[in-house]
Write an enzyme that holds these catalytic residues in place. Sequence first.
Site, mmCIF file in Angstrom:
data_model
loop_
_atom_site.group_PDB
_atom_site.id
_atom_site.type_symbol
_atom_site.label_atom_id
_atom_site.label_comp_id
_atom_site.label_asym_id
_atom_site.label_seq_id
_atom_site.Cartn_x
_atom_site.Cartn_y
_atom_site.Cartn_z
ATOM 1 N N GLY A 130 0.862 -1.198 0.000
ATOM 2 C CA GLY A 130 0.000 0.000 0.000
ATOM 3 C C GLY A 130 0.886 1.231 0.000
ATOM 4 O O GLY A 130 0.716 2.137 0.823
ATOM 5 N N THR A 189 0.176 5.984 -1.920
ATOM 6 C CA THR A 189 -0.510 7.204 -1.464
ATOM 7 C C THR A 189 -0.595 7.157 0.065
ATOM 8 O O THR A 189 -0.272 6.145 0.698
ATOM 9 C CB THR A 189 -1.961 7.298 -2.025
ATOM 10 O OG1 THR A 189 -2.661 6.098 -1.680
ATOM 11 C CG2 THR A 189 -1.982 7.480 -3.534
ATOM 12 N N GLY A 190 -1.046 8.254 0.663
ATOM 13 C CA GLY A 190 -1.379 8.288 2.076
ATOM 14 C C GLY A 190 -0.242 7.864 2.990
ATOM 15 O O GLY A 190 0.925 8.188 2.765
ATOM 16 N N LEU A 228 -2.601 -0.952 3.550
ATOM 17 C CA LEU A 228 -3.613 -1.098 2.512
ATOM 18 C C LEU A 228 -4.916 -0.424 2.953
ATOM 19 O O LEU A 228 -5.322 -0.568 4.094
ATOM 20 C CB LEU A 228 -3.889 -2.592 2.327
ATOM 21 C CG LEU A 228 -3.993 -3.144 0.919
ATOM 22 C CD1 LEU A 228 -2.716 -2.891 0.152
ATOM 23 C CD2 LEU A 228 -4.292 -4.620 0.966
ATOM 24 N N TYR A 230 -17.033 4.812 13.313
ATOM 25 C CA TYR A 230 -15.696 4.324 12.985
ATOM 26 C C TYR A 230 -15.235 3.218 13.954
ATOM 27 O O TYR A 230 -15.255 2.039 13.617
ATOM 28 C CB TYR A 230 -14.677 5.491 12.953
ATOM 29 C CG TYR A 230 -13.377 5.042 12.324
ATOM 30 C CD1 TYR A 230 -13.145 5.239 10.967
ATOM 31 C CD2 TYR A 230 -12.418 4.352 13.059
ATOM 32 C CE1 TYR A 230 -11.992 4.773 10.364
ATOM 33 C CE2 TYR A 230 -11.271 3.886 12.474
ATOM 34 C CZ TYR A 230 -11.058 4.104 11.134
ATOM 35 O OH TYR A 230 -9.912 3.631 10.550
ATOM 36 N N LYS A 270 -10.213 -3.159 12.551
ATOM 37 C CA LYS A 270 -9.028 -2.675 13.277
ATOM 38 C C LYS A 270 -8.777 -3.534 14.526
ATOM 39 O O LYS A 270 -7.635 -3.813 14.883
ATOM 40 C CB LYS A 270 -9.186 -1.200 13.652
ATOM 41 C CG LYS A 270 -9.284 -0.255 12.456
ATOM 42 C CD LYS A 270 -8.070 -0.334 11.539
ATOM 43 C CE LYS A 270 -8.113 0.662 10.398
ATOM 44 N NZ LYS A 270 -7.069 0.437 9.389
ATOM 45 N N VAL A 314 -6.385 13.947 5.397
ATOM 46 C CA VAL A 314 -7.179 13.828 4.171
ATOM 47 C C VAL A 314 -6.462 12.843 3.250
ATOM 48 O O VAL A 314 -5.336 13.090 2.818
ATOM 49 C CB VAL A 314 -7.297 15.198 3.456
ATOM 50 C CG1 VAL A 314 -8.161 15.069 2.205
ATOM 51 C CG2 VAL A 314 -7.853 16.257 4.395
HETATM 52 P P1 NAI Z 1 -4.833 5.460 0.860
HETATM 53 O O1 NAI Z 1 -6.123 5.258 0.148
HETATM 54 O O2 NAI Z 1 -4.147 6.780 0.703
HETATM 55 O O3 NAI Z 1 -3.758 4.332 0.378
HETATM 56 C C1 NAI Z 1 -4.120 3.018 0.125
HETATM 57 C C2 NAI Z 1 -2.973 2.271 -0.519
HETATM 58 O O4 NAI Z 1 -3.395 0.894 -0.693
HETATM 59 C C3 NAI Z 1 -2.565 2.759 -1.912
HETATM 60 O O5 NAI Z 1 -1.164 2.623 -2.052
HETATM 61 C C4 NAI Z 1 -3.252 1.770 -2.861
HETATM 62 O O6 NAI Z 1 -2.617 1.606 -4.122
HETATM 63 C C5 NAI Z 1 -3.127 0.507 -2.030
HETATM 64 N N1 NAI Z 1 -4.100 -0.532 -2.402
HETATM 65 C C6 NAI Z 1 -5.440 -0.517 -2.310
HETATM 66 N N2 NAI Z 1 -5.950 -1.695 -2.713
HETATM 67 C C7 NAI Z 1 -4.907 -2.480 -3.068
HETATM 68 C C8 NAI Z 1 -4.769 -3.809 -3.548
HETATM 69 N N3 NAI Z 1 -5.819 -4.591 -3.740
HETATM 70 N N4 NAI Z 1 -3.514 -4.272 -3.820
HETATM 71 C C9 NAI Z 1 -2.421 -3.491 -3.648
HETATM 72 N N5 NAI Z 1 -2.485 -2.221 -3.146
HETATM 73 C C10 NAI Z 1 -3.716 -1.733 -2.876
HETATM 74 O O7 NAI Z 1 -5.081 5.078 2.364
HETATM 75 P P2 NAI Z 1 -4.598 5.665 3.780
HETATM 76 O O8 NAI Z 1 -5.604 6.634 4.257
HETATM 77 O O9 NAI Z 1 -3.173 6.029 3.765
HETATM 78 O O10 NAI Z 1 -4.802 4.354 4.687
HETATM 79 C C11 NAI Z 1 -3.784 3.417 4.916
HETATM 80 C C12 NAI Z 1 -3.977 2.838 6.297
HETATM 81 O O11 NAI Z 1 -3.858 3.888 7.263
HETATM 82 C C13 NAI Z 1 -5.368 2.204 6.495
HETATM 83 O O12 NAI Z 1 -5.243 1.069 7.298
HETATM 84 C C14 NAI Z 1 -6.109 3.306 7.248
HETATM 85 O O13 NAI Z 1 -7.166 2.804 8.030
HETATM 86 C C15 NAI Z 1 -4.980 3.842 8.120
HETATM 87 N N6 NAI Z 1 -5.221 5.180 8.684
HETATM 88 C C16 NAI Z 1 -5.679 6.199 7.886
HETATM 89 C C17 NAI Z 1 -5.975 7.442 8.469
HETATM 90 C C18 NAI Z 1 -6.498 8.576 7.649
HETATM 91 O O14 NAI Z 1 -6.952 9.568 8.233
HETATM 92 N N7 NAI Z 1 -6.425 8.491 6.342
HETATM 93 C C19 NAI Z 1 -5.779 7.681 9.915
HETATM 94 C C20 NAI Z 1 -5.163 6.565 10.604
HETATM 95 C C21 NAI Z 1 -4.944 5.355 10.018
#
Ligand code: NAI
Length: 408
Positions: free
Chosen positions: A47, A50-51, A138, A233, A242, A272
């Site tokens: 993953g 991004t993010g 992811l 959530y 989680k 975001v």
């Molecule tokens: P995001 O949407 O920015 O990134 C997701 C990543 O997963 C990307 O690299 C995408 O290409 C990859 N991905 C998705 N499906 C895939 C698949 N089938 N195979 C391979 N790669 C795949 O997400 P974000 O927000 O960074 O979330 C990542 C983790 O962080 C999650 O567990 C989320 O719950 C956690 N998190 C997010 C917060 C937020 O405010 N965004 C806060 C705290 C934790």
Amino acid sequence: MIVKPKIRGFICTSAHPDGCRAQVDAMIRMLEQRLPIVGPKRVLVIGASTGYGLATRAAAAFGAGAATLGVCYERPGSERRTATAGWYNTQALEAQATKRGLYARTINADAFSQETKQQVIDTLRRDLGPVDLVVYSLAAPRRQEADGSISTSVIKPVGSPYYGKTLDLTTNEVRDIRVEPATDEEIAATVRVMGGDDWAAWIDCLADAGLLAPNATTLAYSYVGPSLTFAIYRDGTIGRAKDDLEHTAACLRERYAGLRLNARVAVAKAVVTQASAAIPSVPLYITLLFAVMKRQGSHEGTAEQMFRLLSEHVYGPLGRLDDAGRYRVDDLELDPAVQHDVIARWQRVTSDNIRQLADIEGYWQDFHRLFGFGIDGVDYDRDIDLLAENHYPGSSLGADLEERTDSD
Ligand code: NAI
């Protein structure tokens, strides 16, 4: 083509290659200005495009000088459609790593599949050997199971309906919403997609192949957030997933005690991202939180958070775990003074006063930036050849597409 943002609700279907790369370059510059992390040297990020995954990969590569292998699921550009932001981000990160003589390769394939795991094993065997950090970041809407069936994750409360305020991202208005509780099947499917099963499968695969170094760390990311969002959530379907990650972390520590594996959930703050924009009420909470944290001077983005996680906690002097054995970098968000102010604003916020109480501009600025828009110094009038942008000098991503196009 002149690339413009194409936004529908919480989705943007275009991305600007120059803007995405400028963002990643800026993230790398920021990380390189900080004290180096004495940390991991061979890192796998699942993953990674991004993010939080992208930020962790950047912190490991440019903060700790680590070789990184990334896994993501991004779409290249076509004649009429841009690639996804994660595609351009990954190219930029690889190109910067190449310039510094750092190994960075990416496998763009479905992380849930056994073939992708095998591809990663083969690549590690060939290029890097055992990894000392595995990050599972992811955020996926669905999972294709081995038998071809699909599990779909949902964001719903568990047990009873959720009534709350939300930000309508098409109009910037505050609305009341009601979300019906999930069925047992929906809860189970969300846990399949976002819980620990696939994380554990990755670790098992690496360990079976002898590619998990002794004393390695593996991290999966989680969010706790304020009581305001608990019903949708933390106590909802995604919270069940989680919880499952936390249970998986404990199981992995036990299973790989011989390797002294440090398997941990790390709790990060709300930011975001494409994933968080999809959760009811969370964008509204984020706009209020940003207003408070920016005023207080404690606002952080993904890169600051992940730098702090690695430098202070996982490889640093604090290394503190909470009562549930998790790393916490959401401490500034959950600071009682911050939450007190956010709750007071939440109670008062309406469509009429949202611009005074919340950081709507900051939210939309961050949202546009996710897709490479609104970045200073980028020429948004440049005519872009979308197919030519699929491969960027210094990056492995898209090289196979180029070869295919050449030979066609
Ligand atoms: P995001 O949407 O920015 O990134 C997701 C990543 O997963 C990307 O690299 C995408 O290409 C990859 N991905 C998705 N499906 C895939 C698949 N089938 N195979 C391979 N790669 C795949 O997400 P974000 O927000 O960074 O979330 C990542 C983790 O962080 C999650 O567990 C989320 O719950 C956690 N998190 C997010 C917060 C937020 O405010 N965004 C806060 C705290 C934790």
